[in-house]
Design a protein around this motif. Structure first.
Motif, PDB file in Angstrom:
ATOM      1  N   ASP A  98      33.281  85.918   2.375  1.00  0.00           N
ATOM      2  CA  ASP A  98      33.095  85.203   1.104  1.00  0.00           C
ATOM      3  C   ASP A  98      31.866  84.296   1.181  1.00  0.00           C
ATOM      4  OD1 ASP A  98      33.522  84.257  -1.464  1.00  0.00           O
ATOM      5  OD2 ASP A  98      35.012  82.769  -0.824  1.00  0.00           O
ATOM      6  N   GLU A 100      27.745  83.240   0.632  1.00  0.00           N
ATOM      7  CA  GLU A 100      26.457  83.350  -0.043  1.00  0.00           C
ATOM      8  C   GLU A 100      25.380  83.163   1.017  1.00  0.00           C
ATOM      9  OE1 GLU A 100      23.951  81.521  -3.842  1.00  0.00           O
ATOM     10  OE2 GLU A 100      26.049  80.976  -3.509  1.00  0.00           O
ATOM     11  N   SER A 169      29.494  86.387  -1.934  1.00  0.00           N
ATOM     12  CA  SER A 169      30.502  85.381  -2.255  1.00  0.00           C
ATOM     13  C   SER A 169      31.257  85.760  -3.525  1.00  0.00           C
ATOM     14  CB  SER A 169      29.836  84.015  -2.438  1.00  0.00           C
ATOM     15  OG  SER A 169      29.053  84.005  -3.629  1.00  0.00           O
ATOM     16  N   ARG A 170      32.423  85.173  -3.693  1.00  0.00           N
ATOM     17  CA  ARG A 170      33.211  85.412  -4.908  1.00  0.00           C
ATOM     18  C   ARG A 170      32.432  84.972  -6.142  1.00  0.00           C
ATOM     19  NH1 ARG A 170      36.381  88.490  -7.579  1.00  0.00           N
ATOM     20  NH2 ARG A 170      37.273  88.901  -5.528  1.00  0.00           N
ATOM     21  N   GLN A 171      31.729  83.853  -6.062  1.00  0.00           N
ATOM     22  CA  GLN A 171      30.947  83.386  -7.205  1.00  0.00           C
ATOM     23  C   GLN A 171      29.864  84.402  -7.572  1.00  0.00           C
ATOM     24  OE1 GLN A 171      29.088  79.580  -6.611  1.00  0.00           O
ATOM     25  NE2 GLN A 171      28.358  79.443  -8.726  1.00  0.00           N
ATOM     26  N   GLU A 172      29.149  84.920  -6.577  1.00  0.00           N
ATOM     27  CA  GLU A 172      28.123  85.926  -6.841  1.00  0.00           C
ATOM     28  C   GLU A 172      28.746  87.193  -7.416  1.00  0.00           C
ATOM     29  OE1 GLU A 172      24.711  85.209  -3.461  1.00  0.00           O
ATOM     30  OE2 GLU A 172      26.686  85.873  -2.799  1.00  0.00           O
ATOM     31  N   GLU A 174      31.425  87.521  -9.170  1.00  0.00           N
ATOM     32  CA  GLU A 174      31.839  87.319 -10.558  1.00  0.00           C
ATOM     33  C   GLU A 174      30.649  87.437 -11.506  1.00  0.00           C
ATOM     34  OE1 GLU A 174      34.794  87.210 -11.886  1.00  0.00           O
ATOM     35  OE2 GLU A 174      35.713  87.454  -9.895  1.00  0.00           O
ATOM     36  N   VAL A 175      29.483  86.946 -11.076  1.00  0.00           N
ATOM     37  CA  VAL A 175      28.284  87.093 -11.908  1.00  0.00           C
ATOM     38  C   VAL A 175      27.933  88.570 -12.054  1.00  0.00           C
ATOM     39  CG1 VAL A 175      25.812  86.603 -12.079  1.00  0.00           C
ATOM     40  CG2 VAL A 175      27.388  84.822 -11.314  1.00  0.00           C
TER      41      VAL A 175
END
Length: 269
Positions: A98, A100, A169-172, A174-175
């Motif tokens: 997870d 970045e 990463s989870r944030q990336e 999701e984008v």
């Protein structure tokens, strides 16, 4: 079987700085832009062979060189030395889940710069082996329209959790997922069926997350496979590709070029 190879002839070399990092980049060609990220141990003759093929197919190709010695042929000792350095480099976070990774911010800057200087709707990014998942992380940058993940191997698959990790990463992620819904972003993934370095679980995760936006080409490398791939077959677009006689990796390379054309140009050219 000998994989296509080339040398540094005609490649323009210059430093590029982005996201606080500076590496040399090599550029050649005309047409829509493609960022080709080398596999371990670096910018080998086989990676240059792929780069020159893309140039002949009508693309402007930029190859960043964040590790290894440009043009140096691969040997076991050379590769192991590069791996040892990369395992502890904070830019790559080789064992982090997870995560970045700082290097992907640099690659996004390379892609954005290339998009400004080349024709087409945007740019493609090809990552291979250690850098395979980096291509997906660059798709956070909206000018990246055609990410190609060839045998993505980071994070290193030393546990069940890391084998399932998508490589960003989870944030990336999701984008990227939102872009598949709103921008029509599609992702191409390539791997050999029995490649333990690029685990099947990683592609299963990406299928679950990206759905039909994730196109998968999985080459048969089981014992006794029709193409005679070695037990350790790994590099779809370079070391394990044969033009004469042609094998299924060559077909995968053809589809990769078609994928780049499809998403980087408004019409066929």
């Amino acid at each position: 079987m000998t994989a296509p190879s080339s040398d540094l002839t005609g490649w323009r070399r210059g430093p590029f700085t982005g996201a606080g990092l500076t590496y040399d980049c090599f550029e050649k060609g005309e047409g829509p832009g493609v960022v080709l990220i080398p596999e371990i141990p670096g910018l080998t003759p086989e990676v240059l062979g792929l780069g020159d093929h893309l140039v002949r197919e009508g693309f402007t190709v930029v190859i960043p060189s964040p590790f290894g010695t440009p043009g140096r042929p691969e040997t076991t000792g050379y590769a192991l030395g590069v791996i040892a350095r990369m395992c502890v480099a904070k830019e790559f976070r080789a064992f982090a889940a997870d995560a970045e990774r700082p290097i992907t911010k640099y690659l996004r800057a390379v892609a954005a710069d290339l998009a400004q200087r080349t024709p087409g709707r945007g740019v493609g990014v090809i990552g291979m082996c250690f850098t395979g998942g980096f291509a997906l992380a660059t798709a956070v940058e909206e000018t990246v329209l055609a990410p190609v993940l060839s045998q993505p191997s980071t994070p290193f698959a030393v546990s069940g959790r890391l084998r399932r990790d998508p490589g960003l990463s989870r944030q990336e992620l999701e984008v990227v997922k939102e872009r598949t819904r709103t921008d029509g972003l599609c992702v191409l993934g390539l791997r050999f069926s029995h490649d333990r370095m690029s685990p099947a679980e990683r592609f299963s995760t990406l299928r679950d997350e990206l759905g039909d936006a994730f196109e998968v080409i999985e080459l048969d490398s089981r014992p006794g496979n029709p193409d005679g791939y070695r037990r350790m077959a790994h590099s779809v677009l370079t070391r394990d590709l044969s033009e004469d006689p042609p094998n299924s990796a060559l077909t995968a390379r053809t589809r990769t070029v078609e994928f780049l054309r499809q998403y980087l140009t408004a019409t066929e050219w």
